[in-house]
Design a protein around this motif. Structure first.
Motif, PDB file in Angstrom:
ATOM      1  N   VAL A 155       0.841  -1.197   0.000  1.00 23.87           N
ATOM      2  CA  VAL A 155       0.000   0.000   0.000  1.00 23.87           C
ATOM      3  C   VAL A 155       0.881   1.254   0.000  1.00 23.87           C
ATOM      4  CG1 VAL A 155      -1.669   1.337   1.361  1.00 23.87           C
ATOM      5  CG2 VAL A 155      -1.955  -1.130   1.088  1.00 23.87           C
ATOM      6  N   SER A 156       0.528   2.186  -0.860  1.00 20.75           N
ATOM      7  CA  SER A 156       1.217   3.459  -1.094  1.00 20.75           C
ATOM      8  C   SER A 156       2.396   3.326  -2.048  1.00 20.75           C
ATOM      9  CB  SER A 156       1.714   4.111   0.215  1.00 20.75           C
ATOM     10  OG  SER A 156       0.602   4.430   1.030  1.00 20.75           O
ATOM     11  N   ALA A 157       2.806   2.088  -2.385  1.00 22.00           N
ATOM     12  CA  ALA A 157       3.852   1.925  -3.399  1.00 22.00           C
ATOM     13  C   ALA A 157       3.226   2.076  -4.784  1.00 22.00           C
ATOM     14  CB  ALA A 157       4.505   0.555  -3.270  1.00 22.00           C
ATOM     15  N   SER A 158       4.010   2.551  -5.755  1.00 21.56           N
ATOM     16  CA  SER A 158       3.504   2.723  -7.120  1.00 21.56           C
ATOM     17  C   SER A 158       3.820   1.490  -7.964  1.00 21.56           C
ATOM     18  CB  SER A 158       4.125   3.963  -7.766  1.00 21.56           C
ATOM     19  OG  SER A 158       5.488   3.721  -8.062  1.00 21.56           O
ATOM     20  N   GLN A 159       3.101   1.382  -9.060  1.00 24.17           N
ATOM     21  CA  GLN A 159       3.329   0.260  -9.967  1.00 24.17           C
ATOM     22  C   GLN A 159       4.756   0.271 -10.491  1.00 24.17           C
ATOM     23  OE1 GLN A 159       0.527  -2.086 -10.992  1.00 24.17           O
ATOM     24  NE2 GLN A 159       2.501  -3.117 -11.052  1.00 24.17           N
ATOM     25  N   HIS A 160       5.286   1.462 -10.764  1.00 26.72           N
ATOM     26  CA  HIS A 160       6.654   1.568 -11.292  1.00 26.72           C
ATOM     27  C   HIS A 160       7.695   1.133 -10.270  1.00 26.72           C
ATOM     28  CE1 HIS A 160       4.410   4.099 -14.098  1.00 26.72           C
ATOM     29  NE2 HIS A 160       5.406   3.897 -14.962  1.00 26.72           N
ATOM     30  N   GLU A 161       7.382   1.255  -8.984  1.00 25.34           N
ATOM     31  CA  GLU A 161       8.330   0.833  -7.951  1.00 25.34           C
ATOM     32  C   GLU A 161       8.341  -0.680  -7.776  1.00 25.34           C
ATOM     33  OE1 GLU A 161       7.907   4.802  -5.118  1.00 25.34           O
ATOM     34  OE2 GLU A 161       6.806   2.971  -4.649  1.00 25.34           O
ATOM     35  N   LEU A 162       7.247  -1.351  -8.128  1.00 27.85           N
ATOM     36  CA  LEU A 162       7.136  -2.785  -7.883  1.00 27.85           C
ATOM     37  C   LEU A 162       7.442  -3.637  -9.107  1.00 27.85           C
ATOM     38  CD1 LEU A 162       3.904  -2.895  -5.691  1.00 27.85           C
ATOM     39  CD2 LEU A 162       6.284  -2.839  -4.946  1.00 27.85           C
ATOM     40  N   THR A 163       7.073  -3.178 -10.292  1.00 27.98           N
ATOM     41  CA  THR A 163       7.226  -3.984 -11.503  1.00 27.98           C
ATOM     42  C   THR A 163       8.641  -3.850 -12.051  1.00 27.98           C
ATOM     43  OG1 THR A 163       4.892  -3.708 -12.026  1.00 27.98           O
ATOM     44  CG2 THR A 163       6.332  -4.405 -13.815  1.00 27.98           C
ATOM     45  N   ALA A 164       9.272  -4.989 -12.341  1.00 30.57           N
ATOM     46  CA  ALA A 164      10.659  -4.986 -12.798  1.00 30.57           C
ATOM     47  C   ALA A 164      10.820  -4.309 -14.151  1.00 30.57           C
ATOM     48  CB  ALA A 164      11.185  -6.423 -12.848  1.00 30.57           C
ATOM     49  N   SER A 165       9.858  -4.493 -15.040  1.00 29.24           N
ATOM     50  CA  SER A 165       9.941  -3.923 -16.384  1.00 29.24           C
ATOM     51  C   SER A 165       9.241  -2.570 -16.418  1.00 29.24           C
ATOM     52  CB  SER A 165       9.294  -4.876 -17.404  1.00 29.24           C
ATOM     53  OG  SER A 165       9.122  -4.244 -18.657  1.00 29.24           O
ATOM     54  N   ALA A 166       9.987  -1.512 -16.792  1.00 25.87           N
ATOM     55  CA  ALA A 166       9.391  -0.182 -16.882  1.00 25.87           C
ATOM     56  C   ALA A 166       8.314  -0.136 -17.954  1.00 25.87           C
ATOM     57  CB  ALA A 166      10.483   0.850 -17.174  1.00 25.87           C
ATOM     58  N   GLU A 167       8.523  -0.867 -19.039  1.00 18.75           N
ATOM     59  CA  GLU A 167       7.536  -0.900 -20.118  1.00 18.75           C
ATOM     60  C   GLU A 167       6.225  -1.533 -19.639  1.00 18.75           C
ATOM     61  OE1 GLU A 167       7.052  -2.754 -24.646  1.00 18.75           O
ATOM     62  OE2 GLU A 167       8.931  -2.971 -23.529  1.00 18.75           O
ATOM     63  N   GLU A 168       6.321  -2.640 -18.898  1.00 24.28           N
ATOM     64  CA  GLU A 168       5.120  -3.287 -18.375  1.00 24.28           C
ATOM     65  C   GLU A 168       4.424  -2.390 -17.360  1.00 24.28           C
ATOM     66  OE1 GLU A 168       6.460  -6.989 -16.825  1.00 24.28           O
ATOM     67  OE2 GLU A 168       6.912  -7.865 -18.792  1.00 24.28           O
ATOM     68  N   ALA A 169       5.203  -1.721 -16.481  1.00 24.10           N
ATOM     69  CA  ALA A 169       4.610  -0.844 -15.479  1.00 24.10           C
ATOM     70  C   ALA A 169       3.851   0.304 -16.139  1.00 24.10           C
ATOM     71  CB  ALA A 169       5.702  -0.291 -14.562  1.00 24.10           C
ATOM     72  N   GLU A 170       4.404   0.872 -17.190  1.00 25.53           N
ATOM     73  CA  GLU A 170       3.730   1.958 -17.893  1.00 25.53           C
ATOM     74  C   GLU A 170       2.463   1.469 -18.581  1.00 25.53           C
ATOM     75  OE1 GLU A 170       2.524   5.457 -19.168  1.00 25.53           O
ATOM     76  OE2 GLU A 170       4.133   5.079 -17.712  1.00 25.53           O
ATOM     77  N   HIS A 171       2.499   0.238 -19.083  1.00 23.89           N
ATOM     78  CA  HIS A 171       1.293  -0.333 -19.687  1.00 23.89           C
ATOM     79  C   HIS A 171       0.180  -0.473 -18.652  1.00 23.89           C
ATOM     80  CE1 HIS A 171      -1.403  -3.006 -21.837  1.00 23.89           C
ATOM     81  NE2 HIS A 171      -1.306  -3.874 -20.829  1.00 23.89           N
ATOM     82  N   PHE A 172       0.509  -1.019 -17.468  1.00 27.70           N
ATOM     83  CA  PHE A 172      -0.492  -1.154 -16.414  1.00 27.70           C
ATOM     84  C   PHE A 172      -1.065   0.219 -16.048  1.00 27.70           C
ATOM     85  CE2 PHE A 172       2.238  -4.940 -14.853  1.00 27.70           C
ATOM     86  CZ  PHE A 172       1.666  -5.752 -15.813  1.00 27.70           C
ATOM     87  N   ALA A 173      -0.165   1.208 -15.867  1.00 28.32           N
ATOM     88  CA  ALA A 173      -0.607   2.547 -15.464  1.00 28.32           C
ATOM     89  C   ALA A 173      -1.488   3.189 -16.530  1.00 28.32           C
ATOM     90  CB  ALA A 173       0.604   3.426 -15.172  1.00 28.32           C
ATOM     91  N   SER A 174      -1.162   2.980 -17.812  1.00 29.12           N
ATOM     92  CA  SER A 174      -1.965   3.586 -18.882  1.00 29.12           C
ATOM     93  C   SER A 174      -3.372   2.994 -18.927  1.00 29.12           C
ATOM     94  CB  SER A 174      -1.265   3.401 -20.231  1.00 29.12           C
ATOM     95  OG  SER A 174      -1.221   2.034 -20.597  1.00 29.12           O
ATOM     96  N   VAL A 175      -3.487   1.687 -18.681  1.00 27.13           N
ATOM     97  CA  VAL A 175      -4.816   1.068 -18.634  1.00 27.13           C
ATOM     98  C   VAL A 175      -5.592   1.596 -17.435  1.00 27.13           C
ATOM     99  CG1 VAL A 175      -6.084  -1.095 -18.444  1.00 27.13           C
ATOM    100  CG2 VAL A 175      -4.008  -0.990 -19.833  1.00 27.13           C
ATOM    101  N   ASP A 176      -4.905   1.782 -16.292  1.00 30.01           N
ATOM    102  CA  ASP A 176      -5.579   2.344 -15.112  1.00 30.01           C
ATOM    103  C   ASP A 176      -6.149   3.726 -15.432  1.00 30.01           C
ATOM    104  OD1 ASP A 176      -4.767   0.099 -13.774  1.00 30.01           O
ATOM    105  OD2 ASP A 176      -3.051   1.060 -12.791  1.00 30.01           O
ATOM    106  N   ARG A 177      -5.342   4.586 -16.061  1.00 33.36           N
ATOM    107  CA  ARG A 177      -5.801   5.943 -16.384  1.00 33.36           C
ATOM    108  C   ARG A 177      -6.965   5.906 -17.372  1.00 33.36           C
ATOM    109  NH1 ARG A 177      -0.133   6.800 -16.385  1.00 33.36           N
ATOM    110  NH2 ARG A 177      -0.085   6.644 -18.676  1.00 33.36           N
ATOM    111  N   GLN A 178      -6.892   4.977 -18.332  1.00 37.04           N
ATOM    112  CA  GLN A 178      -7.973   4.868 -19.313  1.00 37.04           C
ATOM    113  C   GLN A 178      -9.297   4.513 -18.632  1.00 37.04           C
ATOM    114  OE1 GLN A 178      -7.231   1.953 -22.328  1.00 37.04           O
ATOM    115  NE2 GLN A 178      -9.266   2.101 -23.211  1.00 37.04           N
ATOM    116  N   VAL A 179      -9.251   3.543 -17.702  1.00 39.97           N
ATOM    117  CA  VAL A 179     -10.464   3.143 -16.987  1.00 39.97           C
ATOM    118  C   VAL A 179     -11.001   4.309 -16.158  1.00 39.97           C
ATOM    119  CG1 VAL A 179     -11.356   1.623 -15.175  1.00 39.97           C
ATOM    120  CG2 VAL A 179      -9.861   0.710 -16.954  1.00 39.97           C
TER     121      VAL A 179
END
Length: 396
Positions: A155-179
């Motif tokens: 809790v309070s950690a960001s997706q970019h801090e947890l996901t090893a791949s920056a490309e994958e983390a950005e993909h997850f974040a972009s889908v979150d923003r879209q929703v």
């Protein structure tokens, strides 16, 4: 599951459809032992929950030295089996709760949060909530275990801090923003590389939720479909290999077909050449009116004899030949088979109404034919083709 329940100080248990104990924590066993059934006063509320009612609570009066208790029941639905009932028992603080409704509401809210936390952590799938910045607001144990952390650490950690791949983390974040921006649910299949390097695939449902302060966040439910994805990849790989094998087999078949066609063509050429050679080795020459001569050169094998007979008979029929001169001057040796074939040719000529004469028999051949006992009485023999032609001309 029992270890998760043991974390709570108050009695907690999970009951089956017959209201029998399925799992219980240490506080339950300390209070009730290994009782197979719940208090009779609470059964009606539990069955109502099983039948689809919402959360139910009931007061159980004091007995056996224990004070009054409040039993709470919640239905735990499972897609693959019958539903379960979650039972929570706590001592009733009569005076304080009666005098302080606000405290009672706070306690009930805390209890509901604890129950929700328990359910989230019992789920094998990933359940979590993130804000617009893709920071985790809530996470269950299944998700935190992916990163080797506790839910409180996630809790309070960001997706970019947890996901090893920056490309994958950005993909997850972009889908979150879209929703969040569209207010529409998204169902996607996505890949994540774990910190240990393992690649996992998830079938994820993301849905917008609106908090009381108006902030829109995204609630997510992810099912690990890595095994299914690997099986699909294996099937696709096998299909590609089979297709490649089929293409290779087709090419091989085409090559063999082309080779067979080429061999057939060459064989046809060889056969044509062979027929030409046979024809040249036994030419049919018109030597006089109604008389043809056939000089025999080389060995008279079966194929050559058949071809010569066929050509000679066709010539007799088409040219109205009356006489045929078979010249053996080029034959150096004659065996029984050769003699038999000569006799066959002479007989075939006679069947068409023509006459045949054999000329040019060498002394050695004559001696061989005599020693073999070949009967030449049915044949006309002359020394030279000219003698045979004179004979036929005189008999015309």
């Amino acid at each position: 599951m029992r270890a998760d329940l043991d974390a709570f100080p108050e009695p907690l248990a999970i009951l089956d459809v017959d209201l029998r104990l399925r799992e219980a924590n240490g506080a339950w066993r300390a209070a009730f032992g290994e009782a197979a059934r719940i208090a009779p006063e609470a059964e009606e509320a539990a069955r109502a929950v099983l039948d689809g009612a919402g959360r139910r609570e009931i007061e159980v009066p004091a007995r056996d030295g224990a004070g009054p208790q409040r039993w709470a029941f919640l239905r735990l639905a499972r897609a693959e089996a019958a539903p379960l009932v979650f039972a929570h028992v706590r001592a009733r603080e009569e005076a304080a709760a009666a005098r302080d409704p606000q405290r009672r509401r706070e306690e009930e809210l805390a209890e509901q949060v604890e129950l929700l936390r328990t359910f989230l952590d019992l789920a094998p799938s990933l359940m979590f909530i993130k804000d617009r910045r893709s920071r985790y607001v809530l996470a269950n144990s299944a998700l935190s275990a992916c990163y080797g952390m506790t839910p409180e650490q996630v809790v309070s950690a960001s997706q970019h801090e947890l996901t090893a791949s920056a490309e994958e983390a950005e993909h997850f974040a972009s889908v979150d923003r879209q929703v969040i921006d569209t207010g529409r649910e998204a169902v996607i299949e996505e890949k994540e590389t774990r910190p240990n390097g393992e690649v996992h695939w998830y079938q994820t449902v993301k849905r917008p939720i609106v908090r009381r302060d108006g902030e829109v966040q995204v609630a997510c439910f992810s099912v690990d479909v890595t095994e299914r994805h690997r099986a699909q990849e294996a099937l696709e790989r096998s299909a590609r290999e089979l297709q490649a094998m089929a293409e290779a087999a087709r090419r091989e078949a085409d090559e063999k077909s082309a080779l067979a066609a080429e061999l057939d063509r060459q064989l046809a050429v060889i056969q044509a050449q062979h027929r030409q050679i046979l024809a040249l080795s036994a030419p049919i020459l018109e030597v006089a009116d109604g008389v043809v001569g056939v000089p025999l050169i080389g060995a008279m094998d079966e194929a050559r004899t058949a071809m010569l007979t066929e050509r000679l008979l066709e010539c007799i029929a088409s040219r109205q030949v009356r006489s045929v001169v078979l010249d053996l001057s080029a034959l150096e040796a004659v065996d029984t088979r050769t003699a038999d074939r000569l006799v066959s040719i002479v007989r075939a000529i006679g069947l068409l109404g023509a006459r045949a004469a054999i000329t040019g028999i060498r002394p050695a051949v004559a001696q061989t034919m005599t020693s073999l006992g070949i009967d030449l009485s049915c044949m006309i023999t002359r020394r030279t083709p000219k003698d045979a032609i004179r004979l036929f001309s005189a008999r015309r």
